[in-house]
Scaffold this active site. Structure first.
Site, PDB file in Angstrom:
ATOM      1  N   THR A  75       0.648  -1.413   0.077  1.00 21.80           N
ATOM      2  CA  THR A  75       0.022  -0.084  -0.089  1.00 21.80           C
ATOM      3  C   THR A  75       0.833   1.373  -0.133  1.00 21.80           C
ATOM      4  OG1 THR A  75      -1.620  -1.308   1.206  1.00 21.80           O
ATOM      5  CG2 THR A  75      -2.180   1.043   1.092  1.00 21.80           C
ATOM      6  N   LYS A 104       7.030  12.647  21.027  1.00 21.57           N
ATOM      7  CA  LYS A 104       7.010  13.522  22.015  1.00 21.57           C
ATOM      8  C   LYS A 104       5.646  13.925  22.537  1.00 21.57           C
ATOM      9  CE  LYS A 104      10.408  16.001  18.928  1.00 21.57           C
ATOM     10  NZ  LYS A 104      10.511  17.116  18.032  1.00 21.57           N
ATOM     11  N   ARG A 125      -2.390   5.372   7.174  1.00 21.52           N
ATOM     12  CA  ARG A 125      -2.558   4.098   7.615  1.00 21.52           C
ATOM     13  C   ARG A 125      -2.525   4.277   9.151  1.00 21.52           C
ATOM     14  NH1 ARG A 125      -0.388  -1.751   5.862  1.00 21.52           N
ATOM     15  NH2 ARG A 125      -2.034  -1.257   4.243  1.00 21.52           N
ATOM     16  N   HIS A 153     -10.198  -1.000   4.127  1.00 19.33           N
ATOM     17  CA  HIS A 153      -8.885  -0.779   3.247  1.00 19.33           C
ATOM     18  C   HIS A 153      -9.468  -0.473   1.817  1.00 19.33           C
ATOM     19  CE1 HIS A 153      -5.184  -0.854   1.576  1.00 19.33           C
ATOM     20  NE2 HIS A 153      -4.601  -1.900   2.191  1.00 19.33           N
TER      21      HIS A 153
HETATM   22  N1   CP Z   1      -2.482  -5.446   0.994  1.00 19.81           N
HETATM   23  C1   CP Z   1      -1.884  -4.613   1.889  1.00 19.81           C
HETATM   24  O1   CP Z   1      -2.434  -3.823   2.508  1.00 19.81           O
HETATM   25  O2   CP Z   1      -0.539  -4.954   2.040  1.00 19.81           O
HETATM   26  P1   CP Z   1       0.511  -4.138   2.874  1.00 19.81           P
HETATM   27  O3   CP Z   1       0.028  -4.163   4.443  1.00 19.81           O
HETATM   28  O4   CP Z   1       1.814  -4.682   2.549  1.00 19.81           O
HETATM   29  O5   CP Z   1       0.174  -2.710   2.444  1.00 19.81           O
END
Ligand code: CP
Length: 328
Positions: A75, A104, A125, A153
């Site tokens: 991602t 901090k 993320r 996601h």
């Molecule tokens: N598919 C996926 O979210 O992979 P990563 O966690 O490597 O980003």
């Protein structure tokens, strides 16, 4: 436009896309309707067949902040590649809990306020469900949810759906299998939302009983018209699925590591299983990473797209999204 169309939808407050991606956040598949998804896929298909060199002016002069509080291979890299392939540049924070002023004690909201002073878009993320939405409500630049805990996601689901659409030229009347950790897998939650937008889809669910889709999620998707069938054994997988979507058990979401060890290899995508139950055209998919639940021997099977088409489409779909969000 961000902040213009705000409605209450299944307890979430989100901005619907309504075929207009310009300046919008991408937080949940709940924001999409059929037309918006197909608009993105047509844009993506166009980008995919265009020479990279011809795309470099699209985001020239634009900056994206990529802020990942959880580890990532695909991602992170695909968002970075997508933005740079379109001529933009990125500011990259991997592991900000160690490398940024989060150490901090700076709040995520304050940090996001900083990013919006520097950048045109924020990709985030975070391990806590709802964080991307919280940040999107705070700042004025578009925010892309690159995974929020066990929540969603959305860009992964979009690339998965694009891969299915590209192969079968449709997103209706599909028969699919979701296997693995359906309780904690955020890619599954977004994918089921996405497939629920289209009619006539039937999805078989195969997971250890401890990791079944929650009752709440199950009912939510069924109310939207998708047919869900829980099965307990790989022997119950229908032989005519359009796709199998395998997932790993989400170790990081389980507090008891003994349970992880007990469950992690409950269902394995093996060469034998493919031979016995997969159709000639069944796509073998996985959002990755895989950690033992797919046998490496399957990698060369032309139906296996998890290390190839699915990954590459991840970059192209994100290119399509960036273009539509920042250029229109
Ligand atoms: N598919 C996926 O979210 O992979 P990563 O966690 O490597 O980003």
């Amino acid at each position: 436009m961000k902040g213009v169309v705000v409605i209450n939808f299944q307890k979430n407050v989100v901005d619907l896309i309504c075929s207009n991606f310009k300046n919008n956040d991408i937080i949940s598949l709940d924001q999409f309707d059929q037309r918006s998804i197909l608009k993105l896929f047509r844009e993506t298909a166009q980008i995919k067949k265009t020479n990279y060199k011809k795309l470099l002016n699209i985001l020239k002069g634009k900056l994206a902040a990529l802020v990942f509080f959880e580890p990532s291979t695909r991602t992170f890299s695909s968002h970075a590649a997508a933005f740079k392939r379109l001529g933009g540049q990125t500011i990259e924070h991997q592991n900000p809990n160690v490398t940024s002023s989060a150490v901090k004690g700076e709040s995520i909201e304050d940090a996001a306020m900083m990013h919006q002073q520097y950048c045109d878009i924020l990709v985030i993320r975070h391990p806590v469900k709802g964080t991307a939405k919280k940040v999107a409500e705070k700042i004025n630049i578009p925010v892309i949810n690159a995974g929020d805990g066990v929540g969603e996601h959305p860009t992964q689901a979009l690339l998965d759906m694009f891969t299915i659409w590209e192969k079968f030229k449709k997103l209706t009347g599909l028969k699919g299998l979701l296997a693995g950790d359906l309780l904690n897998g955020r890619t599954v939650h977004s994918l089921l939302r996405g497939l629920s937008i289209f009619s006539g889809n039937t999805i078989y669910l195969l997971s250890p009983k401890e990791l079944r889709l929650s009752k709440e999620e199950f009912e939510l998707y069924e109310k939207r018209g998708i047919k869900l069938v829980e099965i307990e054994s790989a022997k119950q997988i229908p032989k005519d699925c359009h796709f199998w979507y395998w997932t790993r058990v989400q170790k990081e979401r389980l507090s008891d590591k003994n349970i992880y060890e007990k469950l992690r290899l409950s269902f394995i995508l093996s060469k034998k299983l493919v031979k016995e139950r997969a159709g000639k055209e069944t796509l073998l998919m996985h959002p990755l990473p895989r950690v033992g639940e797919i046998e490496n021997e399957i990698d060369d099977d032309p139906r296996a797209v998890y290390l190839t088409t699915e990954v590459k489409n991840g970059m192209f779909v994100r290119m399509g999204l960036f273009k539509l969000i920042l250029q229109g």
